[in-house]
Design a protein around this motif. Structure first.
Motif, PDB file in Angstrom:
ATOM      1  N   ARG A  36       0.902  -1.165   0.011  1.00  0.00           N
ATOM      2  CA  ARG A  36       0.046  -0.220  -0.041  1.00  0.00           C
ATOM      3  C   ARG A  36       0.727   1.250  -0.063  1.00  0.00           C
ATOM      4  NH1 ARG A  36      -5.184   1.370   2.096  1.00  0.00           N
ATOM      5  NH2 ARG A  36      -4.395   3.292   3.005  1.00  0.00           N
ATOM      6  N   ARG A  37       0.564   2.089  -0.997  1.00  0.00           N
ATOM      7  CA  ARG A  37       1.379   3.374  -0.961  1.00  0.00           C
ATOM      8  C   ARG A  37       0.888   4.303   0.074  1.00  0.00           C
ATOM      9  NH1 ARG A  37       1.169   4.823  -5.877  1.00  0.00           N
ATOM     10  NH2 ARG A  37      -0.139   3.063  -6.653  1.00  0.00           N
ATOM     11  N   SER A  38       1.731   5.276   0.434  1.00  0.00           N
ATOM     12  CA  SER A  38       1.498   6.339   1.358  1.00  0.00           C
ATOM     13  C   SER A  38       0.471   7.348   0.717  1.00  0.00           C
ATOM     14  CB  SER A  38       2.664   6.858   2.041  1.00  0.00           C
ATOM     15  OG  SER A  38       3.157   7.450   1.004  1.00  0.00           O
ATOM     16  N   PHE A  39      -0.113   8.105   1.508  1.00  0.00           N
ATOM     17  CA  PHE A  39      -0.966   9.362   0.793  1.00  0.00           C
ATOM     18  C   PHE A  39      -0.228  10.034  -0.102  1.00  0.00           C
ATOM     19  CE2 PHE A  39      -2.264  13.705   0.704  1.00  0.00           C
ATOM     20  CZ  PHE A  39      -3.614  13.665   0.375  1.00  0.00           C
ATOM     21  N   SER A  40       1.175  10.619   0.337  1.00  0.00           N
ATOM     22  CA  SER A  40       1.824  11.341  -0.254  1.00  0.00           C
ATOM     23  C   SER A  40       2.494  10.815  -1.548  1.00  0.00           C
ATOM     24  CB  SER A  40       3.170  11.961   0.386  1.00  0.00           C
ATOM     25  OG  SER A  40       3.905  10.944   1.184  1.00  0.00           O
ATOM     26  N   ALA A  41       2.666   9.384  -1.711  1.00  0.00           N
ATOM     27  CA  ALA A  41       3.249   8.892  -2.549  1.00  0.00           C
ATOM     28  C   ALA A  41       2.131   8.822  -3.773  1.00  0.00           C
ATOM     29  CB  ALA A  41       3.943   7.368  -2.360  1.00  0.00           C
TER      30      ALA A  41
END
Lengths: 446, 396
Positions: free
Chosen positions: A87-92
Motif C-alpha cells: 500500500r502506498r502512502s498518501f503522499s506517494a
C-alpha cells in the motif's frame, strides 16, 4: 548500456557520489541497496525495505560506475516491485499523480494558490506526510495546455514536450520558449501531452507511469513519423523520454522517441552548427552559477546548455555538477525526506554562492525552486539568460525582448509582464521559480 | 549535433585529466570522455612516482629498458610534476614533495608507506620512531581502527570524539560545515595532548581540508596530519575533484558517464566518435585522440583466457606469452607478468602496429608499465599524460 549487477566489484565509487549517503546514515548507499541487495532479492530473501525509499534516482551512482553497472536502475526496479505489493502512502499516491494535482491546481489557480498557503492547510498537509519547508509552487489559470498549439512556419518542425512544471507552474516561460523556437525559423506544435511518467515511477507506481507514457508515446511517435523532432526543456522529462521510455518502461515506440528527442539547448547548438540559425549573442556582463540537473548529467551527452552559454560574450559562467539539489521532484516534498533534502539543499546552495553569482541557472524547474530557496538569489532557466543576451545582440528581434521577461519579478506585483498580445491572460510572467502571486515570500536562507 | 574538437581524451583518470589540461594549456579545443569516476578516487591521494625505490628520479635509469618512463626525459618528468602541483594548487589543494627523494606517510595500520608527492594535510605524516603520536578518532566511524596504530607504536595516545557520522564521507561532509567544526574544536581544546604530533583519519572536510587542519594546528600547537583510510577515500576524491576543476577552468569540455558508442575512421585517422544518449548517437568530430582508459581495473583492457583486448579502438596489444606465464605462484608477490600487458607505443606515444596515426596513448594502459610492481601509478599517469599530450599537440 548497463551491465548485469554481477559486474560490481564493490569499489564504492557509487557510494562516494551518492548525495543521500553523505547526510543520511540510515541509507547504506547505492552499492548496498543496489547490486549487493540484488543478490538477496533474486534469492527471494528479505532485505531492509526502507533502503530503496531513500534513493532519489539522481543517477549519480550510474555516472560514477566505471564498470557500467547501474545501481539506480536496480533500485528503481526494486522500488517498482515494492510499489506493486505494498500500500502506498498518501503522499506517494498524490505525487505519482502530480499531473492531476497540476490540472486541479491550475484550473482553480486563484483559490488553490491561496488555500495551499494557509497555515491550517499546511499543517494538514504535514499531517499527511507532506513537507512544508518549501512552499508549494504557484499554479496559473492559463496553463500551457490551453495555450496556442501551433505556431510558425518552417521546413523543420518540432513538437515541444514542455512537461508539467512549465505547463502548470511557469506557463509564461513555456510560451516564451515556444515563441522563441518559432523566431529561429521553426514550425512549432505543442502536442497534446500528459505527465512524462517520472513522478509515478519515482513513487513506485509503474501502472500510472505506463498509462502516462503510453499516451505520450502514441502522440509523439505520430509526430516523429510525420517528420517532427521532439524538443524538451525539462531535463527530467527528457531523461525519461530518452532513457526510461525505451528502458524501464519498455515502450514499443521508446527507441524511436529516444532517437528523435533533443534538449532545447542541444537543438539550438545543432541549428548553429548546421547554419540554420545564427545565435547573434550580445554581451552580458553577469556571473552565472550554472547548476547541472542530475538528469542532464545522467544523459551521458555532455552539457549542451553550458556550451551555448559559452557563446555569450562577457558572461562569466561556472558549471556546478558536484551536488544534487535534493528536491528530486517530489522527494523533498515528503516529510520523511525533509531533513535529507534540507541539508543537501543547503550544501548545493552554498556551493553556488561561493562563486558569488548574480544568478543561478538550471534547466530543471525543481532544481530552480530548491536552489532559489536555499541560496536566496534568483534561479533562472537558461533560456532567460540566452534571451537577455540575444536582446543585447546585433540582431535583436522584437520577439525576444528579454527585459520584459524579467520585469514584474522579484516581488513586484504591479507589472504583469504580459507580452503576448494573442495570449492575454491573467497571470504575470515572473522569472525565477519561487514567485508568489502576492509578492516574494520564499527567499532568504533557512 | 556534430561538434569539432581538436582533441578528444578518452578516460577521466589521472592520465586523461592531465593530458586534457596539458592540451588546453596549449590552446587546444579539448573534450574529455569518461565512462565513470576513476580509480584514483579510491587511492590515498598521494602521488607515487616510483615508490619501490628511495630516490625515484635516480632509480628510473635502472628500470627495464621498455618501461614507459624511458620514453620521457628528466626535464619532462620535472615539468609534468611541476604542472600537476600548479594545477592542484590553483584548485585549492596544494601538494608538496620532491621527485629526487621519496618520503613516507603513516598508514591506518601504523606502518610506513613510501610515496613522493603528498597533499598539504599529509605533509607532517612522516613519523620516525622518535615521534609520539596522538590519534584522534571518531566513535561511530566504522572504517578506522586507531588500535592498529597504537599496537605498533609505543607512546601513542588515542582520543575518541563521541559525535560524528559513521562513514568517512559523512564526516568529511560534516567538517565542511562551520557548525560541526566549531563543536569539534571546542571538544578538542579540552583534550590533554602531550604527544609530538596529532593524527586524524582523512576526513577533515572535502572542500578545504588545509584550512581545517590549520585551525586544529593553531589549537593544539603541534603538527597535524591526516591518515588515508579505506575507500571511500576522501583524499583520493579531493585529488580527482581538484584536477577535474582544473580541467574545467581551462575550458575542457567534460562528458561524464559517456562511452564511445561508435567510431568513424579512415585508413590512417580516427575522424569522429559517437556518444550515445538513450538510443540516439551524438557525433564528435576530432583531429586527434588521447587514449587514457587505464588498465584492467579501470576497464581499458579486458582479458580472455587467450588474449587481452583494448576495448575502444581494438589496438594491437602486448601480452606476456601464454596463460601459464601470466601469474606468479604466490598471489601476493608483487609483479605478476600479466601486469606488463598493454599497448606498446613509439617514442611519440603512438600505438605500435596500428595504422591509426592520430591516436596517442598514456597512463597505465601502456605496456610494461607494471605500476603495481614499481608503485608508480599516479606518477606514471601524470608524466605520460603530460608527455603524450605534448606529443599530440605538436602534430596539430
Amino acid at each position: 548500456m548497463s551491465v548485469p549487477f554481477e559486474h560490481c566489484i564493490r569499489c564504492t565509487l557509487c557510494v562516494e557520489n551518492c548525495p543521500v549517503f553523505k547526510v543520511n546514515e540510515h541509507y547504506p548507499g547505492p552499492k548496498q541497496a543496489g547490486p549487493d541487495a540484488e543478490r538477496f532479492r533474486l534469492d527471494g530473501q528479505k532485505i531492509d525495505e526502507a533502503w530503496i525509499k531513500y534513493c532519489t534516482q539522481c543517477h549519480r551512482c550510474q555516472t560514477a560506475c566505471p564498470y557500467g553497472v547501474d545501481p539506480a536502475q536496480i533500485i528503481r526496479r526494486a522500488q517498482l516491485a515494492y510499489g506493486r505489493t505494498h500500500r502506498r502512502s498518501f503522499s506517494a499516491v498524490l505525487f505519482a499523480n502530480n499531473y492531476y494535482l497540476g490540472l486541479i491546481g491550475s484550473t482553480l489557480a486563484p483559490i488553490f494558490n491561496r488555500v495551499s498557503r494557509l497555515g491550517l492547510v499546511r499543517r494538514l498537509m504535514q499531517a499527511l506526510g507532506i513537507s512544508k519547508y518549501l512552499p508549494f509552487p504557484s499554479f496559473y489559470l492559463h496553463s500551457l495546455r490551453i495555450s496556442r498549439k501551433h505556431a510558425g512556419q518552417g521546413r523543420r518542425k518540432v513538437a515541444f514536450f514542455y512537461g508539467c512544471f512549465l505547463n502548470y507552474n511557469q506557463p509564461q516561460l513555456g510560451r516564451v520558449m515556444r515563441d522563441f523556437l518559432v523566431s529561429t525559423g521553426l514550425e512549432v506544435v505543442l502536442p497534446p501531452q500528459v505527465c512524462c511518467g517520472l513522478p509515478a515511477l519515482g513513487n513506485g507506481d509503474l501502472k500510472t507511469a505506463l498509462r502516462f507514457a503510453k499516451k505520450n508515446a502514441k502522440v509523439l511517435g505520430r509526430y516523429i513519423e510525420q517528420g517532427y523532432d521532439v524538443v524538451y526543456a525539462c531535463t527530467s522529462c527528457g531523461h525519461t523520454l530518452t532513457h526510461d521510455y525505451p528502458g524501464v518502461l519498455g515502450l514499443e515506440k521508446g527507441e524511436l522517441i529516444s532517437r528523435h528527442s533533443f534538449h532545447l539547448a542541444e537543438y539550438l547548438l545543432t541549428m548553429i552548427d548546421e547554419d540554420r540559425w545564427k545565435g547573434s549573442f550580445g554581451s552580458l556582463r553577469k556571473r552565472i552559477a550554472y547548476h547541472i540537473p542530475c538528469h542532464l548529467r545522467a544523459s551521458g551527452n555532455g552539457y549542451p546548455t553550458a556550451r551555448l552559454l559559452e557563446k555569450i560574450p562577457g558572461l562569466d559562467c561556472r558549471i556546478f555538477d558536484e551536488h544534487c539539489c535534493e528536491l528530486a521532484g517530489s522527494y523533498g516534498f515528503k516529510q520523511a525526506n525533509e531533513e535529507t533534502s534540507i541539508s543537501l539543499g543547503k550544501i548545493a546552495g552554498d556551493a553556488l554562492l561561493s562563486f558569488e553569482p548574480d544568478f543561478i541557472v538550471s534547466d530543471c524547474g525543481a532544481c530552480r525552486m530548491q536552489l532559489e530557496h536555499f541560496a536566496g538569489i534568483p534561479a533562472l532557466d537558461p533560456l532567460e539568460i540566452l534571451l537577455k543576451s540575444l536582446a543585447a545582440g546585433p540582431a535583436s528581434t522584437q520577439l525576444v525582448n528579454a527585459s520584459t521577461i524579467r520585469r514584474g519579478s522579484r516581488g513586484n506585483t504591479g507589472n504583469r509582464g504580459n507580452r503576448d498580445g494573442a495570449n492575454r491572460h491573467i497571470e504575470g510572467y515572473k522569472g525565477g521559480a519561487n514567485q508568489q502571486p502576492g509578492g516574494r515570500s520564499t527567499g532568504g536562507r533557512s | 549535433m556534430h561538434t569539432d574538437y581538436e582533441v578528444i581524451v578518452i578516460g577521466g583518470g589521472m592520465s586523461g585529466l592531465t593530458a586534457a589540461i596539458t592540451l588546453a594549456d596549449r590552446g587546444k579545443q579539448v573534450a574529455l570522455l569518461s565512462k565513470g569516476d576513476p580509480v584514483c578516487c579510491l587511492s590515498t591521494g598521494c602521488i607515487d612516482v616510483l615508490s619501490a625505490e628511495k630516490k625515484p628520479l635516480q632509480a628510473i635509469a635502472g628500470l627495464p629498458y621498455r618501461h614507459p618512463y624511458h620514453l620521457v626525459t628528466r626535464e619532462t618528468i620535472l615539468a609534468a610534476l611541476q604542472q600537476f602541483k600548479q594545477n592542484v594548487n590553483q584548485s585549492g589543494l596544494p601538494y608538496s614533495g620532491d621527485p629526487e627523494r621519496n618520503r613516507t606517510i603513516l598508514t591506518a595500520i601504523g606502518t610506513d608507506r613510501t610515496t613522493c608527492l603528498v597533499p598539504e594535510t599529509m605533509e607532517q605524516a612522516a613519523c620516525d620512531t622518535e615521534n609520539t603520536i596522538h590519534v584522534v578518532s571518531f566513535k561511530r566511524l566504522l572504517d578506522f581502527y586507531p588500535s592498529y596504530i597504537s599496537a605498533g607504536r609505543p607512546g601513542t595516545a588515542v582520543s575518541t570524539y563521541e559525535d560524528g557520522a559513521t562513514s568517512t564521507l559523512g564526516l568529511a561532509t560534516q567538517f565542511n560545515s562551520r557548525n560541526f567544526t566549531e563543536k569539534f574544536l571546542a571538544w578538542l581544546q579540552g583534550r590533554p595532548i602531550t604527544q609530538d604530533k596529532v593524527a586524524f583519519p582523512a576526513v577533515l572536510g572535502s572542500i578545504s581540508p588545509g584550512k581545517v587542519a590549520a585551525e586544529i594546528e593553531a589549537l593544539v600547537k603541534r603538527p597535524v596530519f591526516e591518515i588515508p583510510t579505506l575507500p571511500p577515500s576522501i583524499p583520493g576524491q579531493r585529488l580527482f575533484r581538484a584536477l577535474k576543476q582544473s580541467a574545467r577552468r581551462k575550458g575542457v569540455h567534460l562528458y561524464w558517464g559517456a562511452t564511445v558508442a561508435e567510431i568513424k575512421q579512415g585508413a590512417t585517422r580516427v575522424e569522429a566518435l559517437a556518444l550515445s544518449n538513450g538510443a540516439r548517437k551524438t557525433w564528435l568530430q576530432v583531429e586527434a585522440v588521447i587514449l587514457a582508459t587505464g588498465s584492467f581495473v579501470s576497464g581499458g583492457l579486458s582479458l580472455s583466457r587467450t588474449s587481452v583486448e583494448e576495448d575502444v579502438f581494438h589496438l594491437p596489444t602486448y601480452l606476456p606469452g601464454k596463460r601459464d606465464n601470466w601469474f606468479n605462484e604466490d598471489f601476493f608477490e608483487r609483479g605478476h607478468p600479466l601486469e606488463k600487458a598493454g599497448i606498446e607505443v613509439d617514442s611519440s606515444f603512438r600505438p605500435l602496429g596500428s595504422s591509426l596515426e592520430n591516436i596517442f596513448v598514456c597512463g597505465s594502459i601502456l605496456a610494461y608499465s607494471e605500476t603495481n610492481k614499481y608503485q608508480c601509478g599516479h606518477g606514471l599517469a601524470i608524466i605520460t599524460g603530460f608527455a603524450a599530450a605534448a606529443s599530440c599537440a605538436g602534430t596539430l
